[in-house]
Design a protein around this motif. Structure first.
Motif, PDB file in Angstrom:
ATOM      1  N   SER A  36      53.786 125.629  73.547  1.00  0.00           N
ATOM      2  CA  SER A  36      53.410 124.268  73.201  1.00  0.00           C
ATOM      3  C   SER A  36      54.256 123.786  72.029  1.00  0.00           C
ATOM      4  CB  SER A  36      51.930 124.198  72.842  1.00  0.00           C
ATOM      5  OG  SER A  36      51.663 125.043  71.760  1.00  0.00           O
ATOM      6  N   GLU A 162      51.340 118.340  82.594  1.00  0.00           N
ATOM      7  CA  GLU A 162      50.241 119.301  82.500  1.00  0.00           C
ATOM      8  C   GLU A 162      49.007 118.817  83.268  1.00  0.00           C
ATOM      9  OE1 GLU A 162      49.563 121.265  78.942  1.00  0.00           O
ATOM     10  OE2 GLU A 162      51.511 120.814  78.063  1.00  0.00           O
ATOM     11  N   HIS A 194      51.569 125.232  83.083  1.00  0.00           N
ATOM     12  CA  HIS A 194      51.491 126.642  82.739  1.00  0.00           C
ATOM     13  C   HIS A 194      51.094 127.469  83.955  1.00  0.00           C
ATOM     14  CE1 HIS A 194      52.112 125.722  78.594  1.00  0.00           C
ATOM     15  NE2 HIS A 194      51.096 124.880  78.574  1.00  0.00           N
TER      16      HIS A 194
END
Lengths: 255, 265, 223
Positions: A36, A162, A194
């Protein structure tokens, strides 16, 4: 389709994008991953100029983003974007959320737009929820409506910022399933995520970023299994401590 | 037209006919506002606190008073006090005191609501903590809840004070020679000075209420420990600006102090 | 006389509610616009009109404003039978609009950033963003304070008696001076104000229920 040439961007005297050079072909699925604060989202948001870059150039579908003559509204209409927090309009029902832009930007009639929206809702498996307000939908359902909303503009490129990280774990699959089927249809996609399993299944290339730099680009197995850059290795080893999401399990999470 | 001559009545606008006669003009507006806020504050605290009482025979009359006064135009209250209070009570009061009385009746209802909102806004845990250390309900209120509540109330009080100051202009209707009445008197007596009269009225009101609101803004910043903005009667009610109830994964939600809202209606 | 008073009060209420909402929205948009000069003008408007009593503006529009108009327009206005009502509407509007714009602006600040980004990314133009995404949400979010403001504005219509607009309060005063039956008239008028304010409040509560947005559904993206 998308080309970054030496793109730089700084924010509060800190470089958040350093000399980005990247070319994305039509129909390609790119997954951007990294820790991040690496600048992944910023990179994604420069593509439709939600964030302008300081220097360098980005060419999207033959249009130069730094050129003041470029019609940004028209460009953005060609690029769909899905946000981490869905950003559905809370005062409109699912179907109205989807039909707003096609009617106002593309000038479709209410009937045409509704037909198109219904098709898309069917595709994401939510036709039965067409008149629900965002409050009444679960996170996964909201995100699927958000995807349908972007698709309703018939975009050439889809950006995903995301899309699953704000969801409860049991709702992630339903969103990923929609994205997988979209990728299989040949949509050009840039996905910040992710979800390694998703990347392994559909990504053509994976971009690893850290500190605003692209450290490594390669096919998913290369990046995930045999990373070359020490930073990538470090990141991957920390990531793989977490149980990996199982892509082969085709679950139906509808309720 | 001599500009100086135009504004020759400036003293009348500011002070009325003081030293020779009664105080008037802008000074009277300020006096009225200050006197009213000081007197009605205590009524407001009493009313606001009583409205939160769990005993219906205390709560209902207070609620009725607050709601009725808040639904009645100030002018109507002024008329009631000026024309009918002497008639009912059989005593005569001066115009000035009848103005103060009606402003107090009016202001108390609004202050009560501010007090109530302030008390509600103090997190419930505070009362529980105080009670658990063996304080009585009264002591807990007096030493724990109210000091916190007052701090929360300060901005609302200040913005109410600005609006009360402007409302003092309404009492001109019963012939109190405050700034508005002074302006009207001059512009009727000397029609050629009408513009000057209105300019003086406007600027007079503006300077005072602008300075109070600037002061309020500064004060707010200094004591900005709570999310004060949401307690102002005119600002957005906080229940609509709450942080998401569902915690978003991976996102730190600051502790919501502002969560128990005051239904300011 | 009372009936006329009620009618005029209702006219004042309806007219000022609409005009001040429109003017307030325009000023609010000016104050959040990207163009600096509009922002400055909007702020100037609010600072000027909010800090001077509404009563002043009503008097101003009645006594001074016609005088300022060129080409004898003022004389025509002054001889216009209903000019007190018009002046009352103007005065109440400019006063109320400054509050409305302030409330709406705080509503805009409460809308998460992501809403506009979503609208941008689907290619809506700036006007469309406001029309379909931002303004509807601004009104919904600010409904409670906006409603309180409108009730306040309703009560302020009584100030128009100062310029002899024949509204309810003026009517009761007239009755008092003509027939000395002031108490009855004032009681009826007060009850009417309370009644109508009650109706307004319940309408707002109904609207609120109808419109209720649960903010937990809006994401709070920090980006």
């Amino acid at each position: 389709m998308i080309k970054f040439i030496g793109a730089n961007k700084s924010f509060n005297n800190r470089l958040v994008l350093k000399n980005i050079n990247l070319e994305i072909a039509k129909g390609e699925v790119i997954v951007i991953c990294g820790p991040s604060g690496a600048g992944k989202s910023t990179l994604l948001r420069t593509i439709n100029k939600l964030e302008p870059i300081d220097d360098g150039e980005i060419i999207v579908d033959g249009m130069y983003l730094s050129d003041p003559k470029t019609d940004l509204t028209a460009l953005r209409a060609e690029i769909g974007m899905v946000f981490q927090h869905f950003n559905l309009y809370p005062h409109k029902t699912a179907i109205k959320n989807i039909t707003l832009a096609p009617r106002k930007v593309r000038g479709l009639s209410r009937k045409e737009a509704t037909e198109r929206a219904e098709k898309l809702l069917e595709k994401v498996g939510l036709l039965h929820r067409r008149d629900a307000y965002p409050v009444q939908l679960s996170g996964g359902e909201q995100q699927r409506v958000a995807i349908a909303r972007s698709l309703a503009m018939e975009p050439k490129i889809m950006l995903f910022d995301e899309p699953t990280s704000a969801l409860d774990p049991e709702l992630i699959n339903e969103v990923l399933d929609v994205m997988v089927s979209l990728a299989k249809e040949g949509m050009t996609m840039v996905v910040v995520t992710h979800e390694i399993g998703f990347a392994q299944k559909v990504a053509d290339r994976v971009v690893f970023m850290d500190n605003g730099e692209i450290l490594e680009i390669g096919a998913p197995p290369d990046i995930f299994v045999n990373p070359r850059h020490p930073r990538t290795k470090e990141f991957m080893s920390s990531v793989f401590h977490i149980p990996v999401f199982n892509v082969n399990q085709e679950e139906d999470q509808d309720f | 037209m001599d500009l100086l001559e135009q504004f020759s009545n400036i003293k009348f606008y500011l002070l009325g006919s003081y030293p020779q006669g009664e105080i008037g003009g802008l000074l009277l507006n300020i006096i009225l506002a200050l006197l009213t806020i000081c007197l009605s504050f205590w009524f407001g605290v009493l009313l606001g606190y009583s409205r939160l009482s769990c005993r219906l025979y205390i709560k209902l009359p207070c609620m009725a008073y607050i709601e009725i006064v808040r639904a009645t135009p100030l002018i109507m209250i002024i008329f009631w006090v000026y024309f009918f209070l002497p008639y009912i009570a059989g005593t005569n009061i001066t115009v000035f005191w009848s103005a103060v009385a009606s402003l107090c009746i009016y202001a108390a209802a609004y202050q009560a609501e501010i007090v109530r909102a302030g008390i509600i806004a103090v997190p419930k845990g505070q009362l529980e903590a105080a009670l658990s250390t063996g304080m009585s309900r009264y002591r807990a209120m007096r030493h724990v809840i109210l000091p916190q509540a007052f701090r929360i109330m300060v901005p609302s009080f200040l913005s109410f004070f600005v609006s009360l100051f402007k409302d003092t202009s309404t009492v001109f209707i019963i012939g109190v020679i405050e700034l508005t009445q002074a302006g009207i008197i001059i512009s009727q007596r000397e029609p050629n000075k009408m513009y000057a009269a209105y300019v003086c009225m406007g600027i007079g009101f503006w300077i005072v209420s602008f300075s109070i609101s600037q002061l309020a803004r500064r004060l707010e910043k200094r004591i900005g420990i709570f999310d004060l903005e949401s307690y102002r009667p005119d600002a957005c009610r906080d229940e609509f600006m709450l942080l998401p109830k569902k915690k978003i994964a991976g996102e730190e939600t600051p502790p919501d102090i502002s969560c128990r809202s005051a239904d300011s209606r | 006389m009372m009936i006329t008073g009620v009618k005029v009060t209702l006219i004042l209420l309806a007219a000022t509610t609409v005009t001040s909402l429109v003017l307030g929205t325009v000023i609010a948009i000016m104050r959040i616009s990207r163009i600096k000069i509009l922002r400055v003008l909007g702020t100037l408007y609010v600072e000027i009109f909010r800090n001077i009593p509404g009563l002043f503006w009503i008097l101003f529009f009645y006594f001074v404003f016609p005088d300022l108009l060129p080409w004898g327009l003022g004389v025509k206005l002054n001889s216009y039978l209903y000019y007190p009502i018009v002046a009352g509407i103007l005065g109440l509007t400019v006063d109320n609009a400054s509050y409305v714009s302030d409330i709406l602006r705080s509503g805009r600040l409460a809308i998460p950033h992501g809403q506009r980004e979503a609208a941008i990314s689907t290619g809506l133009s700036r006007v469309q963003q406001y029309l379909h995404v931002l303004l509807p949400q601004m009104f919904r979010i600010t409904l409670p304070p906006l409603g309180t403001r409108m009730v306040h504005n309703f009560k302020n219509t009584s100030l128009c008696m100062a310029i002899a607009a024949p509204e309810l309060t003026w009517a009761t005063q007239n009755i008092e001076s003509l027939t000395f039956r002031g108490i009855e008239a004032t009681t009826i008028a007060t009850l009417f104000y309370i009644f109508l304010a009650g109706i307004m409040v319940s309408m707002i509560i109904l609207l609120e229920k109808w419109w209720k947005i649960d903010v937990s559904s809006i994401s709070h993206s920090k980006a």
